[in-house]
Scaffold this active site. Structure first.
Site, PDB file in Angstrom:
ATOM      1  CG  HIS A  53      -1.870  -1.343   0.550  1.00 51.86           C
ATOM      2  ND1 HIS A  53      -1.464  -2.037   1.807  1.00 51.86           N
ATOM      3  CD2 HIS A  53      -2.657  -0.998   0.251  1.00 51.86           C
ATOM      4  CE1 HIS A  53      -3.023  -3.014   1.388  1.00 51.86           C
ATOM      5  NE2 HIS A  53      -3.830  -2.727   0.413  1.00 51.86           N
ATOM      6  CG  HIS A  57      -1.395  -0.319  -4.257  1.00 51.00           C
ATOM      7  ND1 HIS A  57      -1.984  -0.969  -5.280  1.00 51.00           N
ATOM      8  CD2 HIS A  57      -2.486   0.258  -3.459  1.00 51.00           C
ATOM      9  CE1 HIS A  57      -2.776  -1.150  -4.625  1.00 51.00           C
ATOM     10  NE2 HIS A  57      -3.519  -0.462  -3.914  1.00 51.00           N
ATOM     11  CG  HIS A  93      -6.763   3.396  -3.516  1.00 53.32           C
ATOM     12  ND1 HIS A  93      -5.878   3.243  -3.978  1.00 53.32           N
ATOM     13  CD2 HIS A  93      -6.980   1.899  -3.302  1.00 53.32           C
ATOM     14  CE1 HIS A  93      -5.676   2.819  -4.656  1.00 53.32           C
ATOM     15  NE2 HIS A  93      -5.808   1.103  -3.520  1.00 53.32           N
ATOM     16  CG  ASP A  94      -4.759   1.810  -0.623  1.00 51.32           C
ATOM     17  OD1 ASP A  94      -5.448   1.231   0.674  1.00 51.32           O
ATOM     18  OD2 ASP A  94      -4.055   0.920  -0.983  1.00 51.32           O
TER      19      ASP A  94
END
Length: 174
Positions: A53, A57, A93-94
């Site tokens: 993460h 990524h 998103h992370d």
């Protein structure tokens, strides 16, 4: 595109901007590319060096989503605004992911687990950090967009990031 061959966050930010430019929706919706670049640069700083993460990524996911958006099945179903706003959760998103999963946060009674009442902890954290950054004038790439497009985009942002919680995945797909 070999995302994992790119070594610096600065070069990865360049890649994201190129990916978004090639996909095409950024220009169509009138997003402020200068602020968008600043936003992505700042987002990149909040990714850690986790084995998975990490910012590589996020760039890989963004590249994949951008490619999917250029496929006929998606380009015929989605507006330019929807396409653009799907790229934002791809890169965010992370953000600030600690390298542990939600269950670890719950089992260890982490401060994040307490803050989010043990539900979609890491996803809600990433969403909150993204919204917080977007609220600062220097990162408001959406300031020149229509209010209705931004409203739709923020809903897509929330839904898309929440959908990355595997505990919610089945409900989201249904």
């Amino acid at each position: 595109f070999r995302v994992f061959g790119v070594r610096t966050k600065s070069k990865l930010v360049d890649c994201v901007m190129e990916i978004m430019a090639q996909e095409g929706s950024v220009a169509l919706v009138g997003a402020d590319t200068r602020r968008l670049r600043r936003f992505i640069e700042e987002i990149s700083k909040s990714y850690h060096g986790n084995p998975y993460h990490n910012f590589h990524h996020a760039v890989d996911v963004t590249n994949t989503i951008a490619w999917m958006l250029t496929r006929r099945v998606f380009s015929q179903l989605l507006t330019a605004n929807q396409a653009f706003w799907l790229l934002i959760p791809a890169i965010t998103h992370d953000v600030d992911h600690p390298g542990r999963n939600n269950q670890w946060e719950v089992y260890t009674h982490s401060p994040l687990a307490a803050k989010y009442n043990n539900a979609s902890i890491l996803e809600r954290h990433s969403l909150d950090l993204t919204r917080e950054l977007m609220s600062k004038p220097e990162y408001q790439f959406h300031a020149s967009m229509s209010a209705s497009d931004v409203e739709e985009g923020l809903k897509l942002l929330e839904d898309s990031i929440q959908a990355t919680d595997f505990a919610m995945h089945r409900d989201f797909l249904a």
